[in-house]
Design a protein around this motif. Structure first.
Motif, PDB file in Angstrom:
ATOM      1  N   ASP A 179      -1.123  -3.132   1.921  1.00 59.63           N
ATOM      2  CA  ASP A 179      -1.238  -1.683   1.803  1.00 59.63           C
ATOM      3  C   ASP A 179      -2.573  -1.220   2.394  1.00 59.63           C
ATOM      4  OD1 ASP A 179       1.188  -1.552   0.516  1.00 59.63           O
ATOM      5  OD2 ASP A 179       0.318  -1.431  -1.506  1.00 59.63           O
ATOM      6  N   LEU A 183      -7.363   5.694   4.209  1.00 59.29           N
ATOM      7  CA  LEU A 183      -6.631   6.643   5.045  1.00 59.29           C
ATOM      8  C   LEU A 183      -7.625   7.648   5.607  1.00 59.29           C
ATOM      9  CD1 LEU A 183      -3.977   7.973   6.112  1.00 59.29           C
ATOM     10  CD2 LEU A 183      -4.150   9.494   4.130  1.00 59.29           C
ATOM     11  N   ILE A 192      -1.159  14.345   3.282  1.00 62.61           N
ATOM     12  CA  ILE A 192      -0.738  13.086   3.900  1.00 62.61           C
ATOM     13  C   ILE A 192       0.568  13.210   4.673  1.00 62.61           C
ATOM     14  CG2 ILE A 192      -2.030  11.611   2.342  1.00 62.61           C
ATOM     15  CD1 ILE A 192       0.482  11.136   0.756  1.00 62.61           C
ATOM     16  N   LEU A 200       0.194   4.125   0.111  1.00 66.97           N
ATOM     17  CA  LEU A 200      -1.116   4.749  -0.061  1.00 66.97           C
ATOM     18  C   LEU A 200      -1.482   4.975  -1.527  1.00 66.97           C
ATOM     19  CD1 LEU A 200      -1.004   7.424   2.786  1.00 66.97           C
ATOM     20  CD2 LEU A 200      -2.429   5.369   2.726  1.00 66.97           C
ATOM     21  N   ALA A 203      -5.082   3.902  -1.971  1.00 63.62           N
ATOM     22  CA  ALA A 203      -5.982   4.009  -0.829  1.00 63.62           C
ATOM     23  C   ALA A 203      -7.079   5.037  -1.100  1.00 63.62           C
ATOM     24  CB  ALA A 203      -5.206   4.407   0.420  1.00 63.62           C
TER      25      ALA A 203
END
Length: 241
Positions: A179, A183, A192, A200, A203
């Motif tokens: 993963d 981002l 997103i 995500l 993230a």
């Protein structure tokens, strides 16, 4: 798994946004922004290799992008053809493996062929995995995974009670990839946009005002430095030091 991190993130995802605004601000057609966006992608891949990133996923063309004017779609597809024809030798020499995720059925047959040839050529490279999300939508990906599991259960090959997070993730287009840790989205937008919704979950997000055609090594390094200052707790209590 808590506390500030040392070293670069293993997997970085980037939503490359702002090509159209870059062109409009200069009185240029949108395709000029897309051309400069392709140059930014080249710079970023080289920088990712130099900075020690192991996986880089670029949101290149979303499933929603098919709603754009046909002229713009054709221009984007032609840029994609040129990229696949011109960049593979350099990517291969750099030790970059190319992967494409998304709905290939909507891509032209010659583009699918170029993708398959590029993937085959670079398959054994391990320095960086470059993932291009083409004709990609995360809701479509999740629906596809659910449908695959439902078919297996209906056929008696899978006990529904055996479905857990790991099994579900194994049916995603990113099944053999870690993963994303980080981002990045350019152009100042803070959403997103149907990108890697499952992957995500934990993230770190970095949003930058930089338009994608102007993005480069320094911007990537700055985002990585910001990532390194974050305290990633994965749902646990904050570290007391």
């Amino acid at each position: 798994m808590s506390g500030p991190l040392s070293g670069p993130p293993s997997h970085v995802g980037i939503i490359m946004d702002g090509n159209g605004r870059w062109a409009t601000a200069r009185g240029l057609p949108r395709v000029a922004g897309h051309r400069q966006g392709a140059e930014a992608a080249r710079r970023t891949v080289r920088a990712a290799v130099d900075l020690g990133i192991r996986h880089l996923t670029l949101f290149s063309f979303s499933s929603e992008n098919w709603k754009r004017p046909m002229t713009e779609i054709e221009q984007l597809m032609e840029l994609l053809r040129r990229y696949l024809r011109s960049e593979i030798v350099e990517l291969h020499e750099q030790g970059v493996q190319l992967r494409v995720i998304g709905d290939r059925e909507r891509l032209a047959p010659d583009i699918v062929r170029l993708v398959e040839e590029a993937e085959a050529t670079t398959r054994d490279n391990r320095r960086l995995t470059l993932v291009m999300a083409l004709s990609y939508g995360a809701r479509q990906e999740l629906t596809s995974a659910a449908r695959a599991l439902a078919r297996e259960a209906a056929a008696g090959r899978l006990d529904p009670e055996a479905i857990d997070e790991a099994l579900f993730a194994s049916r995603l287009w990113t099944a053999d990839l870690p993963d994303p840790d980080l981002l990045i989205r350019t152009s100042g937008e803070m959403r997103i946009s149907n990108f890697l919704l499952w992957q995500l979950a934990y993230a770190e997000f970095v949003f930058t005002e930089r338009l994608w055609p102007d993005f480069g090594r320094d911007d990537l390094a700055s985002a990585i430095n910001e990532f390194g200052r974050r305290d990633r707790r994965f749902g646990a209590a904050a570290s007391t030091g």
